[in-house]
Design an enzyme around this catalytic site. Structure first.
Site, PDB file in Angstrom:
ATOM      1  N   ASP A 182      -4.842   1.650  11.017  1.00 20.47           N
ATOM      2  CA  ASP A 182      -6.260   1.363  11.220  1.00 20.47           C
ATOM      3  C   ASP A 182      -6.427   0.842  12.655  1.00 20.47           C
ATOM      4  O   ASP A 182      -6.511   1.630  13.592  1.00 20.47           O
ATOM      5  CB  ASP A 182      -6.674   0.354  10.150  1.00 20.47           C
ATOM      6  CG  ASP A 182      -8.145   0.038  10.123  1.00 20.47           C
ATOM      7  OD1 ASP A 182      -8.949   0.942  10.354  1.00 20.47           O
ATOM      8  OD2 ASP A 182      -8.502  -1.123   9.856  1.00 20.47           O
ATOM      9  N   GLY A 193       0.771  -1.245   0.000  1.00 17.82           N
ATOM     10  CA  GLY A 193       0.000   0.000   0.000  1.00 17.82           C
ATOM     11  C   GLY A 193       0.800   1.291   0.000  1.00 17.82           C
ATOM     12  O   GLY A 193       0.294   2.338  -0.381  1.00 17.82           O
TER      13      GLY A 193
HETATM   14  P1  IMP Z   1      -4.032  -2.263  10.927  1.00 17.90           P
HETATM   15  O1  IMP Z   1      -3.101  -3.368  11.297  1.00 17.90           O
HETATM   16  O2  IMP Z   1      -5.447  -2.560  11.271  1.00 17.90           O
HETATM   17  O3  IMP Z   1      -3.594  -0.900  11.434  1.00 17.90           O
HETATM   18  O4  IMP Z   1      -4.095  -2.257   9.369  1.00 17.90           O
HETATM   19  C1  IMP Z   1      -3.303  -1.559   8.579  1.00 17.90           C
HETATM   20  C2  IMP Z   1      -3.407  -2.086   7.167  1.00 17.90           C
HETATM   21  O5  IMP Z   1      -4.750  -2.427   6.801  1.00 17.90           O
HETATM   22  C3  IMP Z   1      -2.981  -1.000   6.233  1.00 17.90           C
HETATM   23  O6  IMP Z   1      -1.630  -1.115   5.945  1.00 17.90           O
HETATM   24  C4  IMP Z   1      -3.826  -1.274   5.012  1.00 17.90           C
HETATM   25  O7  IMP Z   1      -3.137  -2.156   4.160  1.00 17.90           O
HETATM   26  C5  IMP Z   1      -5.043  -1.972   5.514  1.00 17.90           C
HETATM   27  N1  IMP Z   1      -6.186  -1.035   5.558  1.00 17.90           N
HETATM   28  C6  IMP Z   1      -6.694  -0.397   6.623  1.00 17.90           C
HETATM   29  N2  IMP Z   1      -7.708   0.398   6.300  1.00 17.90           N
HETATM   30  C7  IMP Z   1      -7.850   0.292   4.960  1.00 17.90           C
HETATM   31  C8  IMP Z   1      -8.736   0.910   4.007  1.00 17.90           C
HETATM   32  O8  IMP Z   1      -9.594   1.750   4.309  1.00 17.90           O
HETATM   33  N3  IMP Z   1      -8.539   0.550   2.707  1.00 17.90           N
HETATM   34  C9  IMP Z   1      -7.597  -0.350   2.308  1.00 17.90           C
HETATM   35  N4  IMP Z   1      -6.753  -0.942   3.165  1.00 17.90           N
HETATM   36  C10 IMP Z   1      -6.883  -0.626   4.472  1.00 17.90           C
HETATM   37 MG    MG Z   2      -0.871  -2.351   4.379  1.00 15.02          MG
END
Ligand code: IMP
Ligand code: MG
Length: 179
Positions: A105, A46
């Site tokens: 996220d 990403g």
């Molecule tokens: P976390 O471990 O929940 O903080 O997730 C982070 C990862 O989830 C990011 O690097 C993104 O790849 C993916 N992610 C979180 N939110 C979104 C979104 O709204 N669209 C696409 N990918 C997301």
């Molecule tokens: Mg990611």
């Protein structure tokens, strides 16, 4: 899920992203002004567009490396278990490191990656995320620099995908299902 019909509404324009990167880089340059060679670590996949724009604006001696951690699979749900799918090539002990992520996220991914890299004893370790969804946080984690705080919306574009689609949009848009 991706066979569902959806439209993408622009949330952050390409122009706004570029302006924000310029201002973030003024700060980051100051923080790393004495570095020999900063290791800029992009989290695949990403961050690939963000890191490309960021390093061109940074104007510091850098080395680029990538790390891939598993998170979402192909859906919209984050998994809490983080696995390293591709590790760094560079040895970072004693070095200045900046980790570049697309979105924080729940916080699990970056929290895990930062803890892992810390254990390798870099001299200076910082992180930057283009987007932050603080309302979704499950672990106490904050990136050192954040491009934009956004509400709890599923976003795509500027490197970010929905089931591997829409990464090549030049702006950040939010996904809205039409049926
Ligand atoms: P976390 O471990 O929940 O903080 O997730 C982070 C990862 O989830 C990011 O690097 C993104 O790849 C993916 N992610 C979180 N939110 C979104 C979104 O709204 N669209 C696409 N990918 C997301
Ligand atoms: Mg990611």
């Amino acid at each position: 899920m991706p066979d569902k019909t959806y439209v993408i509404d622009e949330l952050i324009s390409a122009k706004a992203i570029a302006a924000r990167i310029e201002s973030l880089c003024r700060d980051i340059r100051r923080e790393f002004r004495n570095t020999d060679k900063l290791v800029v670590v992009g989290l695949l996949r990403g961050s690939f567009i963000f890191i490309a724009d960021l390093v061109r604006e940074l104007d510091l001696p850098i080395e680029v490396d990538f790390l891939e951690a598993s998170s979402y699979g192909d859906g919209m749900e984050s998994s809490r278990e983080v696995r390293i799918l591709k590790d760094l090539r560079a040895a970072i002990e004693g070095r200045d490191v900046l980790v570049v992520e697309d979105i924080v996220d729940t916080g699990h991914t970056l929290n895990h990656v930062i803890a892992l890299l810390k254990s390798r004893k870099p001299a200076h370790l910082r992180s930057i995320a283009l987007l932050d969804k603080p309302s979704r946080r499950e672990v106490d984690f904050r990136a050192d620099w954040i491009g934009f705080e956004i509400p709890d919306e599923f976003v795509v574009g500027y490197g970010i995908d929905f089931a591997q689609r829409n990464r090549n949009l030049p702006y950040i848009g939010k996904v809205r299902f039409t049926e």
